[in-house]
Design a protein around this motif. Structure first.
Motif, PDB file in Angstrom:
ATOM      1  N   ILE A 148       9.395 -15.163  39.117  1.00 13.70           N
ATOM      2  CA  ILE A 148      10.022 -16.476  39.055  1.00 13.70           C
ATOM      3  C   ILE A 148      10.014 -16.913  37.597  1.00 13.70           C
ATOM      4  O   ILE A 148       8.993 -16.812  36.915  1.00 13.70           O
ATOM      5  CB  ILE A 148       9.229 -17.499  39.896  1.00 13.70           C
ATOM      6  CG1 ILE A 148       9.255 -17.113  41.369  1.00 13.70           C
ATOM      7  CG2 ILE A 148       9.766 -18.911  39.691  1.00 13.70           C
ATOM      8  CD1 ILE A 148       8.319 -17.954  42.209  1.00 13.70           C
ATOM      9  N   ASP A 189       6.276 -13.597  42.167  1.00 10.82           N
ATOM     10  CA  ASP A 189       6.336 -14.175  43.504  1.00 10.82           C
ATOM     11  C   ASP A 189       6.067 -13.067  44.516  1.00 10.82           C
ATOM     12  O   ASP A 189       6.858 -12.138  44.666  1.00 10.82           O
ATOM     13  CB  ASP A 189       7.716 -14.796  43.736  1.00 10.82           C
ATOM     14  CG  ASP A 189       7.843 -15.426  45.118  1.00 10.82           C
ATOM     15  OD1 ASP A 189       6.825 -15.463  45.847  1.00 10.82           O
ATOM     16  OD2 ASP A 189       8.946 -15.871  45.464  1.00 10.82           O
ATOM     17  N   ILE A 230       6.178 -25.313  40.708  1.00 12.66           N
ATOM     18  CA  ILE A 230       6.859 -24.036  40.938  1.00 12.66           C
ATOM     19  C   ILE A 230       5.915 -22.858  40.721  1.00 12.66           C
ATOM     20  O   ILE A 230       5.938 -21.889  41.476  1.00 12.66           O
ATOM     21  CB  ILE A 230       8.090 -23.916  40.013  1.00 12.66           C
ATOM     22  CG1 ILE A 230       9.039 -25.098  40.234  1.00 12.66           C
ATOM     23  CG2 ILE A 230       8.817 -22.592  40.249  1.00 12.66           C
ATOM     24  CD1 ILE A 230      10.213 -25.137  39.284  1.00 12.66           C
ATOM     25  N   THR A 231       5.076 -22.939  39.705  1.00 12.53           N
ATOM     26  CA  THR A 231       4.145 -21.851  39.397  1.00 12.53           C
ATOM     27  C   THR A 231       2.707 -22.375  39.423  1.00 12.53           C
ATOM     28  O   THR A 231       2.456 -23.571  39.542  1.00 12.53           O
ATOM     29  CB  THR A 231       4.409 -21.256  38.003  1.00 12.53           C
ATOM     30  OG1 THR A 231       4.047 -22.228  37.002  1.00 12.53           O
ATOM     31  CG2 THR A 231       5.855 -20.857  37.832  1.00 12.53           C
ATOM     32  N   VAL A 291      10.844 -20.102  34.880  1.00 10.89           N
ATOM     33  CA  VAL A 291      10.913 -21.559  34.895  1.00 10.89           C
ATOM     34  C   VAL A 291      11.151 -22.085  33.482  1.00 10.89           C
ATOM     35  O   VAL A 291      10.546 -21.595  32.517  1.00 10.89           O
ATOM     36  CB  VAL A 291       9.606 -22.166  35.461  1.00 10.89           C
ATOM     37  CG1 VAL A 291       9.647 -23.693  35.423  1.00 10.89           C
ATOM     38  CG2 VAL A 291       9.359 -21.676  36.884  1.00 10.89           C
ATOM     39  N   SER A 310       2.609 -27.903  37.447  1.00  7.91           N
ATOM     40  CA  SER A 310       3.891 -27.347  37.868  1.00  7.91           C
ATOM     41  C   SER A 310       3.935 -27.265  39.384  1.00  7.91           C
ATOM     42  O   SER A 310       2.954 -26.888  40.028  1.00  7.91           O
ATOM     43  CB  SER A 310       4.089 -25.947  37.281  1.00  7.91           C
ATOM     44  OG  SER A 310       5.226 -25.324  37.860  1.00  7.91           O
ATOM     45  N   LYS A 329      13.621 -24.060  38.119  1.00  6.17           N
ATOM     46  CA  LYS A 329      13.533 -22.653  38.476  1.00  6.17           C
ATOM     47  C   LYS A 329      14.855 -21.993  38.120  1.00  6.17           C
ATOM     48  O   LYS A 329      15.917 -22.431  38.566  1.00  6.17           O
ATOM     49  CB  LYS A 329      13.240 -22.495  39.957  1.00  6.17           C
ATOM     50  CG  LYS A 329      13.070 -21.057  40.414  1.00  6.17           C
ATOM     51  CD  LYS A 329      12.726 -21.007  41.908  1.00  6.17           C
ATOM     52  CE  LYS A 329      12.605 -19.572  42.393  1.00  6.17           C
ATOM     53  NZ  LYS A 329      12.271 -19.498  43.844  1.00  6.17           N
TER      54      LYS A 329
END
Length: 390
Positions: free
Chosen positions: A328, A318, A266-267, A330, A264, A345
């Motif tokens: 966050i 976050d 994003i994470t 997702v 990922s 996101k």
């Protein structure tokens, strides 16, 4: 009774070749034509009170009918909720005594099949009823009642597994579920000929590093394990966990297990596993549990049968702004071969997971419905994804 269910869920927490596969993703890993709409929907129950004490953990969604069946375990009352009209359609009162009883010990869930049979799951016993509510079979998940593979000494099958939509088999974890024991893999029990197939999967040692345990008195122990998820994909079985961005795929035709790992942007891709272990009081235990729950958490995989896509929610705290830390959320999208094709996101809160329970989530008519806790009222957060080429 909720404490009993929590205990059972904690307990939840032959030859196959395992093939590790590293999934390489494109740098952007986004689909430019992706969009989504998010809203909240409520179920009209009329004068009835929908059973919400177990947060829908004992319910079953039938994609063929568009119906959510919600079980009240003590009385075997089942609420029939129409997800198209968003109304409680009817109530079925199953028997808890006599030859058609669905309650030998304590029901923990049900499954409505394509052929209108209904299975009621207890920890080691499964009852099968036909469309008229007549009990036509019962299954006991022990060696002397099953042919094929044999359970090793001091191991058992968790009866709270998943039943195929056609009612042909049950898949569940097997192993030693006592404190300090090991989960050895997946048991596949044929509900046609009562045969057993054991599918060893070596994931337990890696999962145990994410468990926080407290010994706060002589003989008294509490723990906070990660969740294990099973998703049935026809005759195949998919295993994933709340701790890492990966899955194990059992292909029934070849008899092989493939481990796929994802990335990922994003994470994080897994929890840290860096937790204090010498915990001797409940307050310190809860401090470390809360710290762990702020790390990345993955929800269960969901399948959209019509679009032949899979979805999964995840969440992570976050801390980039220490004054105002926030989660966050997702949404990750996989194609029919479980290749990751998009991650998004989200701008809104999604109730994906708790300390012990994942929130009830399913796909109805292309939209993802997630149970939303509201006092005395059944509600769902509904996310409708869309792709430009749909």
């Amino acid at each position: 009774m909720k404490q009993i269910s929590v205990l059972v869920l904690l307990l939840m927490l032959a030859s196959c070749s395992e093939k590790p596969v590293e999934v390489q993703l494109a740098t952007a890993n986004v689909s430019p034509g992706f969009n989504y709409v998010l809203d909240t929907v409520f179920i009209d129950a009329g004068e009835e009170q929908i059973y919400l004490e177990m947060d829908l953990s004992m319910s079953d969604y039938s994609a063929r009918e568009g119906i959510l069946y919600n079980l009240t375990p003590e009385s075997a009352r089942v609420e029939v909720i129409n997800m198209e009209t968003l109304k409680l359609d009817s109530i079925i009162n199953y028997k808890i005594n006599g030859p058609n009883s669905v309650k030998q010990y304590f029901p923990f869930g049900l499954k409505k099949t394509l052929f209108d049979n209904t299975f009621f799951k207890e920890y080691k016993v499964i009852h099968k009823l036909n469309a008229e509510g007549k009990k036509i079979d019962s299954y006991e998940l022990i060696n002397r009642e099953l042919s094929g593979d044999r359970l090793p000494f001091d191991t058992e099958i968790d009866g709270l597994g998943e039943i195929a939509t056609d009612g042909s088999y049950l898949a569940s974890f097997y192993g030693n579920f006592k404190i300090g024991g090991n989960v050895l893999g997946i048991a596949k029990v044929s509900l046609v000929d009562r045969s057993l197939k054991l599918i060893p999967i070596d994931f337990w040692d890696q999962l145990k590093q994410y468990t926080i345990t407290v010994d706060y008195d002589i003989g008294k122990r509490n723990s906070s394990p990660e969740l294990k998820y099973l998703l049935l994909n026809g005759p195949d079985i998919i295993l994933s966990t709340s701790a890492s961005n990966e899955l194990w795929y059992y292909d029934a035709e070849s008899g092989t297990v493939t481990n796929k790992t994802y990335h990922s942007q994003i994470t994080s891709d897994k929890k840290s596993g860096n937790y204090r272990q010498d915990i001797t009081n409940q307050r310190l235990f809860m401090y470390w549990v809360n710290r762990k729950n702020d790390e990345v958490t993955f929800g269960p995989l969901l399948k959209d049968q019509n679009a032949q896509r899979f979805y999964r929610y995840s969440r992570e705290l976050d801390k980039s702004n220490p004054q105002r830390p926030k989660y966050i959320y997702v949404l990750t999208v996989f194609d029919e071969t479980l290749e990751q094709i998009h991650e998004q996101k989200l701008q809104n809160y999604i109730p994906i997971i708790g300390k012990y329970f994942e929130e009830k989530t399913f796909v109805h008519n292309g939209s993802i419905y997630t149970y939303l806790k509201k006092e005395n009222q059944l509600a769902f957060i509904r996310l409708k994804p869309s792709f430009e080429n749909d």
